[in-house]
Structure formats: C-alpha cells, structure tokens
Design a protein around this motif. Structure first.
Motif, PDB file in Angstrom:
ATOM      1  N   ALA A  65       0.854  -1.184   0.000  1.00  0.00           N
ATOM      2  CA  ALA A  65       0.000   0.000   0.000  1.00  0.00           C
ATOM      3  C   ALA A  65       0.895   1.242   0.000  1.00  0.00           C
TER       4      ALA A  65
ATOM      5  N   ALA B  40      -5.162  -0.205  -2.698  1.00  0.00           N
ATOM      6  CA  ALA B  40      -5.244  -1.499  -2.008  1.00  0.00           C
ATOM      7  C   ALA B  40      -4.064  -2.384  -2.414  1.00  0.00           C
TER       8      ALA B  40
ATOM      9  N   THR C 247      -0.097   0.813  -6.468  1.00  0.00           N
ATOM     10  CA  THR C 247      -1.526   0.555  -6.267  1.00  0.00           C
ATOM     11  C   THR C 247      -2.400   1.624  -6.924  1.00  0.00           C
TER      12      THR C 247
END
Lengths: 280, 470
Positions: free
Chosen positions: B91, B189, B183
């Motif tokens: 992340a 995510a 991401t």
C-alpha cells in the motif's frame, strides 16, 4: 495421409527427380486403406504467375463490380471495382487493395476477380500463394463456386472455400464447403492456426485437392482437413460438374465484423501465383 | 586503362596466393578458445532463476519509495512446474516503501538475444491491476530498454508478450526483465501477483512493426546553430498473434536516425539532434527521420537552422525560462480548465472551456520567478490549434502585461481573428512585439493573457517564445 502430403509437394519434375527414390520407398512402406481415394494431380491446367505488369490477364480473369445485393449477401461494405487502384499486377504479384474512400455511395473500394466463363474445372488441385492484409474487418478469400450457379442458384451449385481469413485473427485461416442444407452459418468449416508464422507477414500456399467424394485442405505442406460426403449435412454437390475460382478482398461483413478505428487503410492482398492441376 | 587491368591481373592472383599461404599457416582454434559471442539461453525464470545474479532481484532505489520486502517465489501458485515468482505490492503508506519494482540481471557478461522476437511470461494477480514491465534495463546504460506501462493483470493466468523492437541489437544484454508495480490501479489497495515461465522466445507470430518518433507526428522547430534537441516520443508497435496491437517505449539505440541535410543538422545514436550550420544554397532546413530494422518510423522533425536570440516560455526545442503556471485559474470568473500536457510525445498546452486564461511569470505568491526582460526581443512566436470548428467571427485576444500587479503596470494587446486560424490544425504566428498596442515597455513582462470569451472553448498552444533575429 503421408503419401498425400508428399504427393502434394511433388509438383515439379525437378523435385520429383530429386526425391523420387525417397518417395517410392515411402510409398512401398505404406499400406493404404482399400477405400482410400488417392488421385494424383500432376498436370498444370491453369496457372497465372502474375509476371506481366498492368491489369490482370483478361483471358483468365473477370470481375464482379459494385456492391451486389446486401453487400454480396454478407453485409460487406466495399464497392468492387476493376480500377488499377484496387487491382493491379506488379512486382510479380497480383495486388488487390482495399481503400477507404467515398465511392458510389460506399465507404470502401476493393476488387473481386473470377475465372467464371474463362476457366472452370471439375476436380484437381487449386492453390494460390498469398500474403494477406491485416486489421479488423479485412476478409480476404480464395474460393470456388459451381459453374452451374446461374442455372440452379447458390447453395445448390456448391461452394468450396479454399481459404478465408478475418483480419483480426492474423494467425488463423479456415476452409469450408457450402451446399444445400449446409450453407452460410451451417457451412462445414475447419480452422487452421499458424503457430510460428502469420498470414500478413509471410507468403503461404493455400490449396485444396478435390476429387470424387473428397476435398482435402492444405496450408503450405500441411493437410489439415478432409471433407467427404459423410461430413456434410445434405447432398454432396461436388461430383456434379466444374467450378470456377474467385479471389477477393472484402471489407466488413459477417465474417470478421466491420473495420474499427485501429484498422489501417489501405490494405493489400498479395497473390504470388494461382495454379490449378488436374489428374493425369 | 590497359595498365590498370594488367596491374590488377597481377595483384589479384598474388593476393590469392598470399591468403592461401596465410590460411595454410594459420592454426585452427583450440578447444580452449572462447569466441566473443554470448550465451543464447532465453530462459529467465522457469522454476528457478536461470543464470541471474545471486540477488535474483535488484530493486529500484529504496530512497524512491521502492519496497524491497515483497519479492519472493511461491510453490503453491504456479502456472506450470513447481514455482513461480510472487510479488506483494505494498500500500502507498507502507513504511517499507509504497511501491515495488526492479530488474533481473544476467549473472555473466550478458546474453545474445538476437534469435528471439519477444519477452513472454504467464502472470495472474489477486485482483485486476495494471503494472509496468520491460527489459533491457541494467541500471548502468539502459541502452536497449523497452517498457510497457499498461500491462493489465487479471485473476486468471494469462500469457503476455512484449515484442523486441529489433532483436539484432541485443547481442550482449544483461537487463533481462523489469517490473514496477504500485496501487494506482487498485485505489491504494495492496495485492499480489505471480509471474511464471519468464523467458525470451522466438514466436514468429508478431507482425506489422510500426516504429514511431515524436509520437508519430511530423513536427517542425526552429533552433539556433550549435544547439541540440532530443527526439522524444519513441515507441514501437507490433501486432500480437491475437490481432491486438501493443505499443512499447523503446530507447533511441533501437533506431537508426537520418538527416536529410547534414549541412543543417545531424542526429546521433541517442536521438539528439544538433543544428550544425546554416545550410547551403539558402536551404536551412533538415528533416530528421528514423527507422528500426529497415522499417521507416512514423513521425519526423523538420528543423530550421536560425540565428536568433530566444527567451522561451514553452517549447520542446529551446530551454524554457521558469514560469509560475500555464493556467492562473482566476476564479470565479475564469472557466478555463487545462494546462501543460504531453500529447503523443509532444509537450503542448491544452485548454478547455476557455473564456480567458493567463500564463504567469511574475513571481506570483512569492515564487521567485523573475519577470521577462524582452527589451531586446522583436517578435513573439506562438502556435495555436483550435480543437473545434472555427468561425470567421471567432478571435483570440492576446495581452502582454509589463510590471503586472504593480502600480505602474501597462498592457499591450493583439487580436488574432478566426480567419487566421484553422480547425484541428496548428497555425504558426510570428507577431512583432511592436504590434501589441499599448506595450510601451517590455522590460518586466509578467503575464500573457488569452481571451476568447468562449467563442473558442477548446484551444491548444505550443512553442511560445520571444525572439530577435541576429
């Protein structure tokens, strides 16, 4: 099967001479089924090597002009012409070029050549060495129609599709037959996929060997399908009489859909030669 | 003539004799001799890394946010065989780094990949995601780097093909694979993806090679003698066996560049165009083109050698002076959106919903940007492309402001009429600064204003510079 594939290769006297011994050995090792039909097509009955620049030889080729009915029955988008922009012989090849242009109410032009009334033959080996265009909506084809089409109409006359390609599938060609009870969407068809080549990057030989109760389909030296009366869902109409040849480049229609924004124009179908052999 | 033929007829047999003697003297290669060719193995990772460095994976610099923890192999999730590469994409707020990426290098001196036409692999991800892959990066030269930034992974194994623009160049390549994943495509995510059967292959099913420079556009530029400009927007498109096109970025070293007029400009192996002279016989232009493997690239640069002093506000050719912005966003009256964008390898300014818009260069909000002293300049060069229909009644009212925001500020205005503009085509203007009505001083230009009152709502601008011919 092996003998057929080999026999296909053995077209010229030179090759026959060089490989004659090997051929005979192989034949002697082979025990063909008693019911197998083997015919040798070694005699050239028609050939166009496209060696003379200009318009195609009028003694061999004629043209379909226009849009036919409903885009030649297939929702095709092109207007067929015999203009040099669309069909010309140069560089030792026949070039059929599909152009995006406004012409007689159509958005594209291209060409469709026929031997109807000029060369028609029952049985034999029909082959063309070709490099095909690419891009969605391109529909090059090399095919045969029963010469009695004007008397008994399609599909009763029979249609043998030696090679068709959809431009969105540059590694796949197909061969088919159409007849009464197995036409259009119900045609008997089989695809051939190139695993290490493409239709638009290299020339390949597309051919059939057609004899009593069988049609064998070849790409280069690979026999990839045989269609016999047992395979068709209707009358076998391929023992009845002579057929003529058609070579065309359609744009759009039912086979590969219509061109999209990625389709590059113009596109050209290159034909190095067309050769037809008959039995001895 | 006679002499010549006699001379050759004597020499040639002699040469033959000498070479025959030399050949007969020469010893053959012993078995110990290693010829200067490199291994041709195309495998990179099948069930283990194949001939890679001990590190296997060389990460991008962690200082750039690269996370070095998420790389490993997986014996459970495989496409074929006993192992795959597993990459856990962090992340953005991961303390160990917010993205993951790096290269695989050959452990030896490099490989001869000239017999292959593509990098191929199978991959899947725990969720649909977009990553970047490539090859040819060795973190030293990156001479033959190829990149594809739009690889769409799905949750099912799928084979991916990255074409080699010109395999004949890859006779000693150490950079065998590159990936980079964040991401951005998963709304922050984290996710995992797997790569298996990673190798160079000779497919034979790739076609329609289409190299491009400058995004495939034919561009023009003026440049002073002894200045250089890099060719950008270098790509290579191939058609995959499924009929889909793929376009990868390709380093200049894949291209062969050519100049039409060496008296004006030259171009080196890295695609740097240098203006060498004013040309001969009054021809001061050169057209720069390129090809890959004999296939002509789309796009060209027509460069005109000039002798001018330039103060450039926005251009790919000249060094630009710093500006505050390309859109001042004067709310609430201004509706205009947009600013500087890259369009097919060409940097342009693109405005939509244009009523008025300013380019500011006066030091707004204490930015430190210096106003432009254009006292010695004579002209403004500017190019417009109206991205909609143009009517004769349309206009672009331009203003130049001197000492903008200061009490002694003045402005000069100049109108371009719709009849001078074209729809969806670039039009160049060279406007004498003396034509800006009211511009009695230009020693501290700080703002350039474009007013269309929405008559022209969609406008692109390029190559904005002041100049004086020497």
């Amino acid at each position: 099967m092996k003998t057929k594939i080999l026999k296909n290769k053995l077209k010229s006297i030179l090759i026959c001479t060089v490989f004659g011994i090997g051929f005979m050995v192989l034949v002697s090792n082979c025990n063909p089924d008693e019911t197998q039909n083997v015919t040798n097509f070694n005699t050239i009955s028609m050939q166009d090597e496209f060696d003379v620049d200009g318009a195609p030889n009028p003694a061999m080729w004629t043209y379909d002009i226009g849009t036919g009915n409903n885009g030649w029955g297939n929702n095709e988008l092109q207007y067929y012409t015999d203009r040099p922009e669309n069909v010309v012989v140069e560089d030792g090849m026949l070039k059929i070029t599909a152009i995006q242009e406004d012409f007689e109410g159509s958005g594209y032009t291209s060409a469709r050549l026929l031997t109807q009334g000029l060369f028609e033959q029952k049985y034999g080996r029909f082959e063309a060495r070709m490099k095909l265009p690419y891009g969605k909506g391109m529909w090059p084809a090399f095919w045969l129609l029963g010469a009695n089409i004007d008397e008994i109409s399609w599909p009763f006359c029979g249609e043998i599709d030696v090679m068709e390609n959809g431009g969105s599938k540059p590694t796949i060609v197909s061969g088919a037959v159409h007849g009464p009870g197995y036409s259009a969407g119900n045609a008997i068809v089989k695809e051939y996929e190139f695993t290490d080549s493409r239709v638009d990057s290299e020339f390949h030989i597309y051919g059939i060997e057609w004899g009593p109760n069988y049609i064998n389909y070849y790409v280069d030296d690979v026999l990839y399908n045989q269609i016999t009366p047992e395979d068709v869902t209707g009358d076998w109409v391929f023992n009845n009489g002579p057929f003529f040849m058609i070579i065309n480049l359609a744009v759009g229609g039912v086979f590969d859909g219509n061109p999209n924004e990625n389709t590059v124009f113009p596109q050209t179908m290159y034909v190095d030669y067309v050769r037809v052999y008959s039995a001895n | 003539m006679k002499n010549k033929s006699i001379k050759y007829s004597i020499i040639l047999p002699l040469v033959g004799l000498i070479s025959a003697v030399m050949i007969s003297c020469e010893r053959g290669f012993s078995d110990d001799v290693e010829l200067a060719t490199f291994p041709t193995n195309g495998d990179i990772f099948i069930d283990d890394p194949v001939g890679l460095t001990d590190e296997f994976f060389t990460s991008f610099d962690p200082a750039t946010g690269a996370n070095t923890n998420g790389f490993g192999t997986d014996n459970n999730e495989v496409y074929e065989g006993s192992a795959s590469i597993r990459i856990d994409v962090p992340a953005p707020n991961d303390p160990n780094g917010g993205y993951i990426g790096g290269i695989f290098k050959d452990r030896g001196e490099g490989r001869d990949l000239s017999g292959y036409d593509a990098l191929t692999f199978w991959a899947k991800a725990s969720t649909s995601a977009i990553i970047e892959v490539g090859f040819g990066s060795d973190f030293i030269e990156d001479k033959y780097a190829v990149g594809f930034g739009n690889l769409e992974l799905s949750t099912a194994w799928k084979k991916y093909i990255i074409p080699i623009p010109d395999p004949t160049k890859l006779v000693q390549e150490r950079g065998l694979f590159l990936f980079s994943a964040g991401t951005q495509s998963t709304n922050g995510a984290s996710y995992s993806f797997w790569i298996d059967e990673l190798r160079f292959e000779s497919l034979g099913t790739l076609g329609q090679p289409r190299p491009r420079i400058l995004g495939g556009q034919d561009q023009t530029a003026q440049a002073n003698i002894d200045t250089s400009v890099p060719l950008i927007g270098l790509t290579y498109t191939a058609n995959l066996p499924d009929g889909q096109d793929i376009t990868v970025s390709a380093r200049p070293s894949y291209f062969d560049f050519e100049t039409s007029n060496p008296f004006v400009a030259s171009v080196d192996d890295l695609g740097i165009v240098t203006v060498d002279g004013p040309g001969q016989g009054g021809d001061n232009t050169a057209i720069i083109t390129a090809s890959i493997g004999g296939v002509e690239a789309e796009g060209s640069l027509t460069i005109e050698a000039v002798d001018i002093d330039v103060i450039s506000i926005f251009s790919d050719v000249f060094a630009n002076v710093p500006v505050d912005n390309y859109n001042g966003f004067y709310e609430p009256f201004q509706t205009t959106l947009g600013g500087a964008v890259e369009e097919n390898g060409n940097n342009i300014i693109d405005y939509t919903m244009l009523n008025f818009v300013a380019i500011e260069f006066y030091g707004r909000d204490g930015s430190g940007v210096e106003p432009i002293d254009a006292t010695d300049m004579t002209h403004l060069h500017i190019e417009f492309r109206v991205n909609e229909n143009v009517d004769a009644a349309d206009y672009i009212n331009m203003e130049l402001h001197n000492n903008f925001t200061l009490p002694n500020g003045i402005l000069g205005s100049y109108q371009i009429s719709g009849t001078e503009l074209l729809s969806n085509e670039w039009v160049e203007f060279d406007i004498p600064l003396s034509s800006f009505n009211g511009l009695t001083a230009r020693d501290a230009l700080g703002m350039m204003l474009f007013v269309t009152d929405n008559n022209i709502a969609n406008l692109s601008i390029d190559n904005i510079y002041f100049y004086a011919e020497n």
